[in-house]
Scaffold this motif. Structure first.
Motif, PDB file in Angstrom:
ATOM      1  N   GLY A 149     -55.331  37.422 -39.379  1.00 46.47           N
ATOM      2  CA  GLY A 149     -56.212  36.018 -38.901  1.00 46.47           C
ATOM      3  C   GLY A 149     -57.085  36.448 -37.516  1.00 46.47           C
ATOM      4  O   GLY A 149     -57.945  35.610 -37.211  1.00 46.47           O
ATOM      5  N   LEU A 150     -56.803  37.554 -36.760  1.00 48.10           N
ATOM      6  CA  LEU A 150     -57.365  37.750 -35.530  1.00 48.10           C
ATOM      7  C   LEU A 150     -58.752  38.599 -35.836  1.00 48.10           C
ATOM      8  O   LEU A 150     -59.636  38.693 -34.846  1.00 48.10           O
ATOM      9  CB  LEU A 150     -56.376  38.765 -34.714  1.00 48.10           C
ATOM     10  CG  LEU A 150     -55.409  37.993 -34.247  1.00 48.10           C
ATOM     11  CD1 LEU A 150     -54.337  38.748 -33.220  1.00 48.10           C
ATOM     12  CD2 LEU A 150     -55.453  36.459 -33.792  1.00 48.10           C
ATOM     13  N   LEU A 151     -58.794  38.990 -37.146  1.00 46.74           N
ATOM     14  CA  LEU A 151     -60.100  39.749 -37.219  1.00 46.74           C
ATOM     15  C   LEU A 151     -61.574  39.080 -36.872  1.00 46.74           C
ATOM     16  O   LEU A 151     -62.488  39.738 -36.603  1.00 46.74           O
ATOM     17  CB  LEU A 151     -60.393  40.179 -38.506  1.00 46.74           C
ATOM     18  CG  LEU A 151     -59.287  41.222 -39.290  1.00 46.74           C
ATOM     19  CD1 LEU A 151     -59.571  41.473 -40.803  1.00 46.74           C
ATOM     20  CD2 LEU A 151     -59.778  42.554 -38.615  1.00 46.74           C
ATOM     21  N   HIS A 152     -61.631  37.750 -37.171  1.00 50.39           N
ATOM     22  CA  HIS A 152     -62.773  36.894 -36.873  1.00 50.39           C
ATOM     23  C   HIS A 152     -63.164  36.394 -35.463  1.00 50.39           C
ATOM     24  O   HIS A 152     -63.933  36.031 -34.966  1.00 50.39           O
ATOM     25  CB  HIS A 152     -62.800  35.803 -37.792  1.00 50.39           C
ATOM     26  CG  HIS A 152     -62.599  35.954 -39.338  1.00 50.39           C
ATOM     27  ND1 HIS A 152     -63.760  36.498 -39.943  1.00 50.39           N
ATOM     28  CD2 HIS A 152     -61.593  35.825 -39.900  1.00 50.39           C
ATOM     29  CE1 HIS A 152     -63.250  36.412 -41.158  1.00 50.39           C
ATOM     30  NE2 HIS A 152     -61.977  36.112 -41.296  1.00 50.39           N
ATOM     31  N   TRP A 153     -62.081  36.795 -34.370  1.00 49.88           N
ATOM     32  CA  TRP A 153     -62.077  36.309 -33.096  1.00 49.88           C
ATOM     33  C   TRP A 153     -63.222  36.746 -32.344  1.00 49.88           C
ATOM     34  O   TRP A 153     -63.525  36.178 -31.336  1.00 49.88           O
ATOM     35  CB  TRP A 153     -60.587  36.005 -32.580  1.00 49.88           C
ATOM     36  CG  TRP A 153     -59.710  35.154 -33.025  1.00 49.88           C
ATOM     37  CD1 TRP A 153     -58.739  35.299 -34.389  1.00 49.88           C
ATOM     38  CD2 TRP A 153     -59.689  33.937 -32.984  1.00 49.88           C
ATOM     39  NE1 TRP A 153     -58.372  34.353 -34.675  1.00 49.88           N
ATOM     40  CE2 TRP A 153     -58.580  33.344 -33.814  1.00 49.88           C
ATOM     41  CE3 TRP A 153     -60.308  32.973 -32.059  1.00 49.88           C
ATOM     42  CZ2 TRP A 153     -58.390  32.011 -33.772  1.00 49.88           C
ATOM     43  CZ3 TRP A 153     -59.841  31.481 -31.829  1.00 49.88           C
ATOM     44  CH2 TRP A 153     -59.009  31.042 -32.852  1.00 49.88           C
ATOM     45  N   ASN A 154     -63.557  37.850 -32.677  1.00 47.66           N
ATOM     46  CA  ASN A 154     -64.345  38.711 -31.755  1.00 47.66           C
ATOM     47  C   ASN A 154     -65.970  38.007 -31.681  1.00 47.66           C
ATOM     48  O   ASN A 154     -66.865  38.492 -31.137  1.00 47.66           O
ATOM     49  CB  ASN A 154     -64.385  40.093 -31.913  1.00 47.66           C
ATOM     50  CG  ASN A 154     -64.732  40.513 -33.338  1.00 47.66           C
ATOM     51  OD1 ASN A 154     -65.173  39.654 -34.218  1.00 47.66           O
ATOM     52  ND2 ASN A 154     -64.788  41.631 -33.718  1.00 47.66           N
ATOM     53  N   PHE A 155     -66.182  36.921 -32.713  1.00 43.30           N
ATOM     54  CA  PHE A 155     -67.349  36.310 -32.844  1.00 43.30           C
ATOM     55  C   PHE A 155     -67.362  35.099 -31.838  1.00 43.30           C
ATOM     56  O   PHE A 155     -68.365  34.415 -31.819  1.00 43.30           O
ATOM     57  CB  PHE A 155     -67.562  35.785 -34.241  1.00 43.30           C
ATOM     58  CG  PHE A 155     -67.766  36.924 -35.334  1.00 43.30           C
ATOM     59  CD1 PHE A 155     -69.114  37.112 -35.378  1.00 43.30           C
ATOM     60  CD2 PHE A 155     -66.782  37.441 -35.965  1.00 43.30           C
ATOM     61  CE1 PHE A 155     -69.490  38.189 -36.306  1.00 43.30           C
ATOM     62  CE2 PHE A 155     -66.726  38.429 -36.887  1.00 43.30           C
ATOM     63  CZ  PHE A 155     -68.377  38.844 -37.115  1.00 43.30           C
ATOM     64  N   LEU A 156     -66.302  35.087 -30.986  1.00 42.83           N
ATOM     65  CA  LEU A 156     -66.357  33.795 -29.875  1.00 42.83           C
ATOM     66  C   LEU A 156     -66.914  34.546 -28.376  1.00 42.83           C
ATOM     67  O   LEU A 156     -65.905  35.004 -27.696  1.00 42.83           O
ATOM     68  CB  LEU A 156     -64.955  33.229 -29.819  1.00 42.83           C
ATOM     69  CG  LEU A 156     -64.329  32.682 -30.855  1.00 42.83           C
ATOM     70  CD1 LEU A 156     -62.996  31.937 -30.953  1.00 42.83           C
ATOM     71  CD2 LEU A 156     -65.616  31.424 -31.256  1.00 42.83           C
ATOM     72  N   PRO A 157     -68.057  34.526 -28.402  1.00 44.94           N
ATOM     73  CA  PRO A 157     -68.728  35.365 -27.065  1.00 44.94           C
ATOM     74  C   PRO A 157     -67.952  34.515 -25.743  1.00 44.94           C
ATOM     75  O   PRO A 157     -68.020  35.218 -24.557  1.00 44.94           O
ATOM     76  CB  PRO A 157     -70.108  35.245 -27.102  1.00 44.94           C
ATOM     77  CG  PRO A 157     -70.362  34.177 -27.975  1.00 44.94           C
ATOM     78  CD  PRO A 157     -69.100  33.916 -28.949  1.00 44.94           C
ATOM     79  N   HIS A 158     -67.649  33.530 -25.643  1.00 40.97           N
ATOM     80  CA  HIS A 158     -67.496  32.722 -24.529  1.00 40.97           C
ATOM     81  C   HIS A 158     -65.772  32.396 -24.241  1.00 40.97           C
ATOM     82  O   HIS A 158     -65.685  31.850 -23.160  1.00 40.97           O
ATOM     83  CB  HIS A 158     -68.098  31.300 -24.248  1.00 40.97           C
ATOM     84  CG  HIS A 158     -69.662  31.586 -24.500  1.00 40.97           C
ATOM     85  ND1 HIS A 158     -70.528  32.192 -23.692  1.00 40.97           N
ATOM     86  CD2 HIS A 158     -70.434  31.056 -25.466  1.00 40.97           C
ATOM     87  CE1 HIS A 158     -71.737  32.123 -24.016  1.00 40.97           C
ATOM     88  NE2 HIS A 158     -71.672  31.445 -25.198  1.00 40.97           N
TER      89      HIS A 158
END
Length: 400
Positions: A149-158
Motif C-alpha cells: 500500500g506504500l507503493l503509491h505514496w511517492n506521488f505526494l510531492p508535498h
C-alpha cells in the motif's frame, strides 16, 4: 448605491443567520436541505467554505449515494482536513466519496484516521497516486495497512509528516517508496517491521524526525550503524532498547541530533539497562538538548549512567522517571545549568530538601515533575516558593 449597500447587508445577515442555524444541524440534514431547492443549495454553497474545512468521516456514515455525490459537488473543494476513527460501523458509500474526491481539485492538506480499515474501501485504488496532491500531513494509525500500500505514496510531492503507528502488517520492505519530501515519520508499534529495514530510509534526504518504538525484536546486527548511514540529518529520534547491540556507539555520529527518546521495548520482560557506551557516545553530540527516558523501568539508567548524563551540560530537557536514585546521586544533576525541564516522577528517595537544593542549583529550571514521590510533603510548594523569592527567582511550575 444605497440600495446596493442594503442588498449586500441583507445577504450578509442572511448568511450569518444560516451559519448560526447550520451550527445546530448535522451534515446530513444540511445536505438534505440543500437538495430541496436552488436557494438553499446556493446558501449552503456559500457557507460551505466555513462549515466544511474539517470533515469527520463518521458524519458521512448515513449518507445515501445521492447525498454523497451532492456533498462532494458542493463541498469537496472546501475540505482541508479529513479525520475519523475508531471505526464503529460500515460506511457504504465511502469508496464512492473517495472516488469522487479523486477526480476533482482538492484543498485537503491533512488526513488523520485511527482504527479505520481503509483497504476495504479501495482507498489504495484512488489515493494517493493522482489526487490529494496538496497533502502535507497524513496519519493512518492502526489502519491495517500492508507494505504494498506504500507503493503509491511517492506521488505526494508535498508530504512532510507521515504517521503509520500500530499498522501491524507492515514489515518495512517498501519504505524506499515513501516521498522524498518527508521530514517526519512515525513507525512506532509496527511489531513486524524489522529494524534492519530502516536502511531503506536512505531515500528520504529531508528526514529530520523518526519515531520507531517497539519494532520487531530479533538478532539484527548493525541497527544503529545502518540507521546513522541512512538518516544522518536526524534531529529527533525515538527508539526502544531491547538487547545490547554491538554498534550502539554509532548514535554519537548523529551530529544534528537535538532530541533523543529511549525506552524499554514493551515485549521484553528481563531488566533492560541503557549501556554506558551509548551514553558516552552521545557526549560527542553537542546539539543534544532534550533527553527523555519515558516509561523507563527501575534501573533503566544506572547511577553511573546518570553521572555520564550530568556531563551533557547543554541539556535543556531531561525526563528520567522511575529510578531509585539516592539524593547524593541526584545532586550530580547540578552541573546541568541550562536545564529548563526535569521529570523525576516516581523517585522513591527524593525529599523536600533534595528538591529545594536541586532547584536552587539550576538557575534556568522552570518545570519540575516529582509526582508519586512518597517522601515529599504538602509543605514543599511553600518552602520552595519562599526560597526562590529570596533569590528573586519566579516560582517554577511544580507537579507533585
Amino acid at each position: 448605491m444605497h440600495i446596493s449597500h442594503f442588498l449586500v447587508s441583507d445577504i450578509c445577515q442572511f448568511d450569518d443567520f444560516w451559519l448560526k442555524v447550520a451550527q445546530w444541524l448535522d451534515l446530513k440534514t444540511l445536505i438534505s436541505l440543500a437538495s430541496t431547492c436552488d436557494m438553499l443549495e446556493d446558501v449552503y454553497r456559500r457557507c460551505s467554505k466555513r462549515l466544511c474545512r474539517t470533515i469527520n468521516v463518521e458524519d458521512l456514515a448515513d449518507f445515501t449515494e445521492i447525498e454523497t455525490k451532492l456533498f462532494v459537488h458542493l463541498s469537496g473543494s472546501d475540505i482541508q482536513y479529513l479525520c475519523g476513527g475508531p471505526q464503529t460501523q460500515e460506511y457504504p458509500h465511502f469508496a464512492e466519496f473517495i472516488r469522487l474526491m479523486s477526480i476533482r481539485p482538492t484543498k485537503v492538506t491533512e488526513i488523520a484516521f485511527t482504527g479505520f480499515s481503509i483497504l476495504q474501501y479501495h482507498w489504495i485504488d484512488y489515493v494517493p497516486s493522482y489526487c490529494f496532491s496538496m497533502l502535507t500531513s497524513v496519519k493512518l494509525i492502526d489502519c491495517h495497512l500492508k507494505d504494498e500500500g506504500l507503493l503509491h505514496w511517492n506521488f505526494l510531492p508535498h508530504l512532510k509528516s507521515l504517521d503509520l503507528r500500530y499498522n501491524k502488517n507492515l514489515t518495512g520492505s517498501f519504505l524506499q517508496f515513501l516521498p522524498a519530501s518527508l521530514e517526519a515519520l512515525n513507525l512506532s508499534g509496527c511489531k513486524l517491521l524489522c529494524p534492519s529495514q530502516l536502511a531503506n530510509l536512505s531515500q528520504l534526504p529531508r528526514l529530520r524526525e523518526l519515531r520507531a518504538l517497539d519494532l520487531k525484536v530479533g538478532s539484527h546486527c548493525h541497527i544503529y550503524r545502518d540507521l546513522v548511514r541512512s538518516c544522518p540529518g536526524l534531529e529527533g529520534l525515538e527508539l526502544s532498547v531491547a538487547f545490547p547491540q554491538c554498534d550502539e556507539y554509532h548514535l554519537g555520529e548523529l551530529r544534528s541530533l537535538q532530541t533523543l527518546h529511549l525506552e524499554p521495548h514493551s515485549s521484553i520482560d528481563v531488566p533492560i539497562v541503557v549501556s554506558g557506551w551509548t551514553l558516552m557516545a552521545l557526549m560527542d553530540v553537542k546539539s543534544l538538548e532534550c533527553l527523555k527516558f519515558s516509561n523507563a523501568v527501575n534501573g533503566f539508567i544506572s547511577a553511573h549512567g546518570l553521572a555520564i548524563i550530568s556531563m551533557f551540560c547543554q541539556l535543556r530537557v531531561l525526563y528520567i522517571p522511575n529510578q531509585p536514585y539516592q539524593p547524593h546521586v541526584l545532586m550530580k544533576l547540578k552541573k546541568l545549568v541550562f536545564l529548563e525541564a526535569l521529570d523525576l516522577t516516581n523517585s522513591p528517595f527524593i525529599t523536600d530538601e533534595t528538591v529545594v537544593e536541586l532547584v536552587l542549583a539550576l538557575p534556568n529550571l522552570s518545570r519540575l515533575k516529582v509526582m508519586q514521590c512518597p517522601l515529599l510533603t504538602d509543605q514543599l510548594h511553600a518552602i520552595l516558593a519562599g526560597k526562590l523569592a529570596n533569590k528573586e527567582r519566579p516560582m517554577i511550575k511544580l507537579q507533585y
